[in-house]
Design a protein around this motif. Structure first.
Motif, mmCIF file in Angstrom:
data_model
loop_
_atom_site.group_PDB
_atom_site.id
_atom_site.type_symbol
_atom_site.label_atom_id
_atom_site.label_comp_id
_atom_site.label_asym_id
_atom_site.label_seq_id
_atom_site.Cartn_x
_atom_site.Cartn_y
_atom_site.Cartn_z
ATOM 1 N N LEU A 32 25.805 30.410 43.669
ATOM 2 C CA LEU A 32 27.180 30.002 43.983
ATOM 3 C C LEU A 32 28.171 31.116 43.632
ATOM 4 C CD1 LEU A 32 27.131 26.285 42.768
ATOM 5 C CD2 LEU A 32 27.048 27.135 45.119
ATOM 6 N N GLY A 33 27.957 31.751 42.485
ATOM 7 C CA GLY A 33 28.815 32.876 42.135
ATOM 8 C C GLY A 33 28.643 34.037 43.093
ATOM 9 N N GLY A 34 27.395 34.267 43.526
ATOM 10 C CA GLY A 34 27.138 35.318 44.513
ATOM 11 C C GLY A 34 27.790 35.020 45.845
ATOM 12 N N TRP A 35 27.790 33.733 46.233
ATOM 13 C CA TRP A 35 28.467 33.368 47.483
ATOM 14 C C TRP A 35 29.960 33.671 47.390
ATOM 15 C CZ3 TRP A 35 32.568 30.040 48.096
ATOM 16 C CH2 TRP A 35 32.979 29.836 49.417
ATOM 17 N N LEU A 89 33.914 39.618 39.996
ATOM 18 C CA LEU A 89 34.866 38.622 40.489
ATOM 19 C C LEU A 89 36.282 38.946 40.014
ATOM 20 C CD1 LEU A 89 32.867 35.277 40.079
ATOM 21 C CD2 LEU A 89 33.507 36.406 42.214
ATOM 22 N N CYS A 90 36.385 39.425 38.775
ATOM 23 C CA CYS A 90 37.706 39.813 38.256
ATOM 24 C C CYS A 90 38.258 41.030 38.988
ATOM 25 C CB CYS A 90 37.618 40.107 36.758
ATOM 26 S SG CYS A 90 37.372 38.639 35.732
ATOM 27 N N LEU A 91 37.385 41.889 39.488
ATOM 28 C CA LEU A 91 37.830 43.066 40.226
ATOM 29 C C LEU A 91 38.176 42.738 41.676
ATOM 30 C CD1 LEU A 91 35.302 45.761 38.933
ATOM 31 C CD2 LEU A 91 37.726 45.557 38.348
ATOM 32 N N THR A 92 37.368 41.904 42.313
ATOM 33 C CA THR A 92 37.570 41.632 43.738
ATOM 34 C C THR A 92 38.679 40.614 43.997
ATOM 35 O OG1 THR A 92 35.772 39.994 43.639
ATOM 36 C CG2 THR A 92 35.211 42.203 44.420
ATOM 37 N N THR A 93 38.914 39.693 43.070
ATOM 38 C CA THR A 93 39.934 38.667 43.303
ATOM 39 C C THR A 93 41.330 39.268 43.469
ATOM 40 O OG1 THR A 93 38.650 36.989 42.129
ATOM 41 C CG2 THR A 93 41.007 36.589 42.388
ATOM 42 N N LEU A 105 28.620 39.461 37.097
ATOM 43 C CA LEU A 105 29.252 38.621 38.114
ATOM 44 C C LEU A 105 30.711 38.361 37.772
ATOM 45 C CD1 LEU A 105 28.804 36.951 40.699
ATOM 46 C CD2 LEU A 105 28.086 35.043 39.241
ATOM 47 N N ALA A 106 30.978 38.047 36.502
ATOM 48 C CA ALA A 106 32.365 37.804 36.077
ATOM 49 C C ALA A 106 33.216 39.058 36.250
ATOM 50 C CB ALA A 106 32.383 37.337 34.623
ATOM 51 N N LEU A 107 32.641 40.218 35.913
ATOM 52 C CA LEU A 107 33.380 41.472 36.053
ATOM 53 C C LEU A 107 33.744 41.740 37.503
ATOM 54 C CD1 LEU A 107 34.433 44.191 35.002
ATOM 55 C CD2 LEU A 107 32.104 45.087 35.255
#
Length: 265
Positions: free
Chosen positions: A151-154, A242-246, A238-240
């Protein structure tokens, strides 16, 4: 929230409206997964092979192939096509003005297609081929962790695709950029070849890039080849990312919306 759930139901129903297309999609996934199973079974042999995480049996590689094929949509960045289509049809302007808003609408549409596509196209292939060739089923703890990573990868793949696709509001079409991302993702995510079999230099590069979180991470967890310390590293990575891409996704949306051109209407 109600509008998002309603949109999810509408998109899911639309995806299932053409039953012939759904059956063809399931047949395509079955043939694709079957061909990969025969290929990798022949390569590793009956005894399996040794990877740095431990022993990989023939059934393990079959499981990897089936799950990677089932999740292949993570490497397709279909959100780019969704955005391009709505821009070219002139529907993007309408989505911007009405609730739940263009970004939320696109994310819900993509999630509906991901869930329904997995259930209708991929799951039957996994069940049929798993019953014929074997399937590795881990404990509930590893299943839950693997699902969370998927789900995080999606979400990560969708945000990356969003950053590429939303530029269509300025550039009109970003399909060729999507193809480039698909090629890179197929190589460095483990979708095409498990990262255990890549040369050390390529594998080192793959572990720096975010794409290994889409396939290699959850499938390593599923097969029991990732320890809990490594699993913690996957979630941290994954958290890193997501924090960069958001914030990049937010910036590209604002940049594109500011110069939005309506096409076809």
């Amino acid at each position: 929230m109600t509008s998002l759930l309603a949109l999810f139901r509408i998109e899911a129903a639309a995806y299932l409206a053409d039953r012939k297309l759904a059956l063809l999609g399931a047949a395509h996934k079955l043939l694709l997964a079957g061909s990969q199973v025969f290929l990798w079974s022949a390569l590793v042999g009956a005894e399996g092979t040794i990877v740095d995480g431990g022993h990989l049996s023939r059934i393990d590689i079959v499981t990897y192939v089936l799950l990677a094929t089932a999740l292949v949509s993570l490497a397709e960045f279909s959100v780019v096509d969704t955005i391009n289509d709505r821009v070219l049809r002139g529907q993007a302007a309408v989505d911007v003005l009405r609730p739940p808003g263009f970004p939320s609408a696109v994310l819900v549409r993509e999630f509906a297609r991901f869930v329904v596509g997995f259930a209708v196209h991929a799951l039957p292939a996994v069940v049929v081929l798993g019953a014929l060739f074997g399937f590795t089923a881990p404990g509930p703890g590893r299943v839950a962790v693997a699902v969370l990573l998927v789900l995080g990868g999606w979400l990560l793949a969708t945000l990356i695709g969003w950053c590429v696709g939303i530029a269509a509001l300025r550039l009109l079409d970003t399909t060729q950029v999507k193809y480039a991302f698909q090629g890179v993702t197929a190589l460095f995510s483990g979708a095409l070849v498990p990262l255990w079999f890549l040369p050390d230099a390529l594998r080192g590069l793959a572990e720096v890039l975010p794409f290994h979180l889409l396939f290699h991470a959850p499938l390593s967890v599923w097969l029991g080849l990732a320890g809990w310390a490594e699993i913690g590293g996957y979630f941290a990575g994954l958290a890193l990312w997501l924090c960069l891409t958001t914030p990049v996704a937010v910036i590209t949306w604002r940049w594109s919306r500011a110069a939005m051109v309506v096409h076809g209407g």
